[in-house]
Design a protein around this motif. Structure first.
Motif, PDB file in Angstrom:
ATOM      1  N   HIS A 104       0.873  -1.170   0.000  1.00  0.00           N
ATOM      2  CA  HIS A 104       0.000   0.000   0.000  1.00  0.00           C
ATOM      3  C   HIS A 104       0.910   1.219   0.000  1.00  0.00           C
ATOM      4  O   HIS A 104       1.807   1.348   0.848  1.00  0.00           O
ATOM      5  N   GLU A 106       0.738   5.636  -0.993  1.00  0.00           N
ATOM      6  CA  GLU A 106       0.004   6.800  -1.470  1.00  0.00           C
ATOM      7  C   GLU A 106       0.994   7.800  -2.055  1.00  0.00           C
ATOM      8  O   GLU A 106       2.106   7.966  -1.519  1.00  0.00           O
ATOM      9  N   ARG A 108       1.489  11.710  -4.375  1.00  0.00           N
ATOM     10  CA  ARG A 108       0.888  12.978  -4.799  1.00  0.00           C
ATOM     11  C   ARG A 108       1.774  13.626  -5.848  1.00  0.00           C
ATOM     12  O   ARG A 108       2.972  13.833  -5.628  1.00  0.00           O
ATOM     13  N   TRP A 169      -3.985  13.439  -3.365  1.00  0.00           N
ATOM     14  CA  TRP A 169      -3.368  12.175  -2.979  1.00  0.00           C
ATOM     15  C   TRP A 169      -4.015  11.012  -3.721  1.00  0.00           C
ATOM     16  O   TRP A 169      -5.239  10.968  -3.872  1.00  0.00           O
ATOM     17  N   GLN A 170      -3.181  10.101  -4.171  1.00  0.00           N
ATOM     18  CA  GLN A 170      -3.634   8.918  -4.897  1.00  0.00           C
ATOM     19  C   GLN A 170      -3.101   7.662  -4.199  1.00  0.00           C
ATOM     20  O   GLN A 170      -2.171   7.733  -3.387  1.00  0.00           O
ATOM     21  N   ILE A 171      -3.675   6.517  -4.535  1.00  0.00           N
ATOM     22  CA  ILE A 171      -3.331   5.272  -3.845  1.00  0.00           C
ATOM     23  C   ILE A 171      -3.044   4.164  -4.847  1.00  0.00           C
ATOM     24  O   ILE A 171      -3.779   3.984  -5.820  1.00  0.00           O
ATOM     25  N   TYR A 172      -1.966   3.440  -4.582  1.00  0.00           N
ATOM     26  CA  TYR A 172      -1.717   2.157  -5.228  1.00  0.00           C
ATOM     27  C   TYR A 172      -1.827   1.063  -4.166  1.00  0.00           C
ATOM     28  O   TYR A 172      -1.199   1.162  -3.096  1.00  0.00           O
ATOM     29  N   ASP A 173      -2.606   0.045  -4.464  1.00  0.00           N
ATOM     30  CA  ASP A 173      -2.608  -1.192  -3.691  1.00  0.00           C
ATOM     31  C   ASP A 173      -2.217  -2.294  -4.652  1.00  0.00           C
ATOM     32  O   ASP A 173      -2.889  -2.499  -5.677  1.00  0.00           O
ATOM     33  N   HIS A 197      -5.526   1.150  -8.619  1.00  0.00           N
ATOM     34  CA  HIS A 197      -5.160   2.565  -8.591  1.00  0.00           C
ATOM     35  C   HIS A 197      -6.383   3.349  -8.151  1.00  0.00           C
ATOM     36  O   HIS A 197      -7.406   3.356  -8.856  1.00  0.00           O
ATOM     37  N   ASN A 198      -6.304   3.962  -6.973  1.00  0.00           N
ATOM     38  CA  ASN A 198      -7.450   4.669  -6.404  1.00  0.00           C
ATOM     39  C   ASN A 198      -8.688   3.776  -6.328  1.00  0.00           C
ATOM     40  O   ASN A 198      -9.814   4.220  -6.574  1.00  0.00           O
ATOM     41  N   ASN A 241       2.184   6.974   3.901  1.00  0.00           N
ATOM     42  CA  ASN A 241       1.461   5.756   4.303  1.00  0.00           C
ATOM     43  C   ASN A 241       1.920   4.527   3.505  1.00  0.00           C
ATOM     44  O   ASN A 241       1.129   3.888   2.811  1.00  0.00           O
TER      45      ASN A 241
END
Length: 251
Positions: A104, A106, A108, A169-173, A197-198, A241
């Motif tokens: 995980h 995050e 930007r 802010w964006q997220i990769y899992d 992605h998000n 994070n």
């Protein structure tokens, strides 16, 4: 003599009987198809699993070092709890090496848009330091599709473009399964990558063709475990994070 049991006692008898049966079942040996019993994993208020390895929580860079030398501290900066690339300082990598993992992270992109294509908000997450998940500002920013955000760099375009606006802010899992090599260096199984992605699926169990960034990707045998790397591509991309879960035991 017939004994009449009051109705209010019957539910208590049923509960007691079920509890007794459950206790007997728990004490008995479980059948093979009930083994192994999955461990319990909880998630805290920040969304971090109890079995996660936290690589960056906004306070320090103790888990990271300069790619130039494991003895040198990571040269990037912490700004308002975010890890920000210091352009031209070099990549950073984890001090420890990993194999299969859930990641995980995050990120930007800079709110001030500069450049275009690959020159706009470029960075990357390199599993084992060799296999790159592209980080790029792909919001209204055309470029070659296997080089945009969410791409396995130069190997596979994302299924969709889920990028947010610069400054958000964006997220990769991601789930990373490392390649397997025989003792004499022959590839047995290619690496695989699944990415959200998000919250949107952009890579679905993709089998990598080899080390990324090559016109003709190929595998070269390497250790089972290698550090995770974050790329300095001369843009002040921010991260926060960052945690992983070691999936080696699930093999």
């Amino acid at each position: 003599m017939l004994t009449i049991i009051p109705m209010k006692i019957i539910p208590l008898l049923i509960i007691t009987s079920v509890s007794f049966i459950s206790a007997q079942s728990n004490a008995a040996e479980l059948p093979d198809n009930f083994k192994p019993v999955p461990p319990v994993v909880t998630v805290n208020e920040k969304g971090v699993p109890s079995d996660a390895i936290v690589l960056f929580d906004g306070t320090n860079l103790d888990s990271w070092c300069s790619i130039k030398s494991p003895d040198q501290p990571a040269p990037w900066k912490i700004v308002d709890g975010a890890l920000v690339v210091s352009p031209n300082s070099g990549d950073i990598c984890t001090k420890k090496a990993y194999k299969d993992l859930q990641l995980h992270i995050e990120f930007r992109e800079p709110s001030e848009v500069k450049g275009s294509g690959q020159g706009r908000g470029n960075s990357g997450i390199k599993f084992m330091g060799l296999y790159e998940l592209q980080v790029l500002d792909s919001y209204n920013n055309p470029t070659y599709v296997n080089g945009q955000a969410g791409a396995v760099y130069l190997e596979h375009a994302p299924l969709v473009n889920a990028s947010k606006k610069p400054g958000e802010w964006q997220i990769y899992d991601a789930v990373w399964i490392a390649p397997r090599f025989s003792p004499d260096g022959v590839l047995l199984k290619p690496a695989r990558m699944t990415v959200f992605h998000n919250g949107v699926l952009v890579q679905h169990d993709f089998s990598l063709l080899g080390t990324t960034g090559m016109k003709n990707p190929r595998y070269t045998a390497h250790p089972d475990k290698l550090p995770l790397k974050l790329q300095d591509h001369h843009n002040p991309v921010a991260f926060r994070n960052i945690w992983i879960r070691d999936l080696e035991k699930t093999e």
